[in-house]
Design a protein around this motif. Sequence first.
Motif, PDB file in Angstrom:
ATOM      1  N   GLY A   1       0.830  -1.209   0.000  1.00 49.90           N
ATOM      2  CA  GLY A   1       0.000   0.000   0.000  1.00 49.90           C
ATOM      3  C   GLY A   1       0.862   1.255   0.000  1.00 49.90           C
TER       4      GLY A   1
ATOM      5  N   ARG B   1      -3.904   0.332 -12.120  1.00 55.24           N
ATOM      6  CA  ARG B   1      -4.403  -0.661 -11.162  1.00 55.24           C
ATOM      7  C   ARG B   1      -3.561  -0.696  -9.890  1.00 55.24           C
ATOM      8  NH1 ARG B   1      -4.410  -5.912 -13.792  1.00 55.24           N
ATOM      9  NH2 ARG B   1      -5.165  -6.633 -11.792  1.00 55.24           N
TER      10      ARG B   1
ATOM     11  N   GLU C   1      -2.095   1.963  -8.608  1.00 47.72           N
ATOM     12  CA  GLU C   1      -2.438   3.182  -7.882  1.00 47.72           C
ATOM     13  C   GLU C   1      -3.892   3.210  -7.405  1.00 47.72           C
ATOM     14  OE1 GLU C   1      -1.525   6.616 -10.246  1.00 47.72           O
ATOM     15  OE2 GLU C   1       0.610   6.112 -10.389  1.00 47.72           O
ATOM     16  N   ASN C   2      -4.817   2.681  -8.208  1.00 49.50           N
ATOM     17  CA  ASN C   2      -6.244   2.893  -7.943  1.00 49.50           C
ATOM     18  C   ASN C   2      -7.112   1.653  -7.868  1.00 49.50           C
ATOM     19  OD1 ASN C   2      -6.077   5.881  -8.294  1.00 49.50           O
ATOM     20  ND2 ASN C   2      -5.478   5.274 -10.353  1.00 49.50           N
ATOM     21  N   GLY C   3      -6.584   0.518  -8.252  1.00 49.23           N
ATOM     22  CA  GLY C   3      -7.415  -0.674  -8.387  1.00 49.23           C
ATOM     23  C   GLY C   3      -8.059  -1.136  -7.094  1.00 49.23           C
ATOM     24  N   THR C   4      -9.220  -1.769  -7.244  1.00 45.74           N
ATOM     25  CA  THR C   4      -9.905  -2.390  -6.120  1.00 45.74           C
ATOM     26  C   THR C   4     -10.290  -3.789  -6.566  1.00 45.74           C
ATOM     27  OG1 THR C   4     -10.834  -0.242  -5.542  1.00 45.74           O
ATOM     28  CG2 THR C   4     -11.785  -2.159  -4.461  1.00 45.74           C
ATOM     29  N   PRO C   5      -9.585  -4.816  -6.145  1.00 48.12           N
ATOM     30  CA  PRO C   5      -8.407  -4.739  -5.269  1.00 48.12           C
ATOM     31  C   PRO C   5      -7.212  -4.185  -6.041  1.00 48.12           C
ATOM     32  CG  PRO C   5      -8.701  -6.993  -6.004  1.00 48.12           C
ATOM     33  CD  PRO C   5      -9.870  -6.200  -6.542  1.00 48.12           C
ATOM     34  N   ARG C   6      -6.288  -3.639  -5.289  1.00 46.18           N
ATOM     35  CA  ARG C   6      -5.080  -3.063  -5.874  1.00 46.18           C
ATOM     36  C   ARG C   6      -4.255  -4.172  -6.515  1.00 46.18           C
ATOM     37  NH1 ARG C   6      -3.074  -1.042  -1.552  1.00 46.18           N
ATOM     38  NH2 ARG C   6      -3.881   1.016  -1.820  1.00 46.18           N
ATOM     39  N   ARG C   7      -3.646  -3.867  -7.661  1.00 46.48           N
ATOM     40  CA  ARG C   7      -2.766  -4.821  -8.325  1.00 46.48           C
ATOM     41  C   ARG C   7      -1.504  -4.990  -7.497  1.00 46.48           C
ATOM     42  NH1 ARG C   7       1.679  -4.751 -11.210  1.00 46.48           N
ATOM     43  NH2 ARG C   7       2.035  -6.031 -13.047  1.00 46.48           N
ATOM     44  N   ARG C   8      -1.094  -6.218  -7.303  1.00 46.60           N
ATOM     45  CA  ARG C   8       0.120  -6.513  -6.534  1.00 46.60           C
ATOM     46  C   ARG C   8       1.352  -6.079  -7.312  1.00 46.60           C
ATOM     47  NH1 ARG C   8      -0.277 -10.581  -2.039  1.00 46.60           N
ATOM     48  NH2 ARG C   8       1.665  -9.483  -1.814  1.00 46.60           N
TER      49      ARG C   8
END
Length: 166
Positions: free
Chosen positions: A18, A56, A58-65
């Motif tokens: 994060g 993804r 920066e903003n993805g839900t879920p965030r990209r690993r």
Amino acid sequence: MAGDRPEGGEVPLLYSEGNVAARVALEREVRGWSTTELAERVTRAGVKMNQTAVWRIENGTPRRRINLDEALAFSRVFELPLEGLMSPPLEGLDIASRRLVQEAVEAFYETRDARDRLHHAVVAIADHIKAHPDSSRAIHEQCLRLMGDERDARTLSSDIEDGGHY
């Protein structure tokens, strides 16, 4: 150590994906880069990435690993140590302030590098004059011709006579 836990029992993570995601977004914005430009820079740093992947992260839900290779590429692109990339972003500065600081840091390093280049060039000319004393006058005249400003040319000639810029 139960006393170290904040209310609710959660242990704050000093380093986390994060933090990296927040830092990637912040560093990209500070530099005024689009997600596409950042993806291109990461790809040039050796890790294939596209604009969607950056978005993804920066903003993805879920965030990209983020894998280790990508973290290292971000670290290279932003010229940050990996630990700095993983640390929580500093608070208290808005984007405009961060951009100003970024510009000052870049100018500082560019100036330092230019001073070093000048010093090495001046030393090389001084060494050349020592080996070829008859060239001294012509070298000083060439400085004046190229610089156009007599005061600046005298300053450079003085540095050459002193054997260095520092």
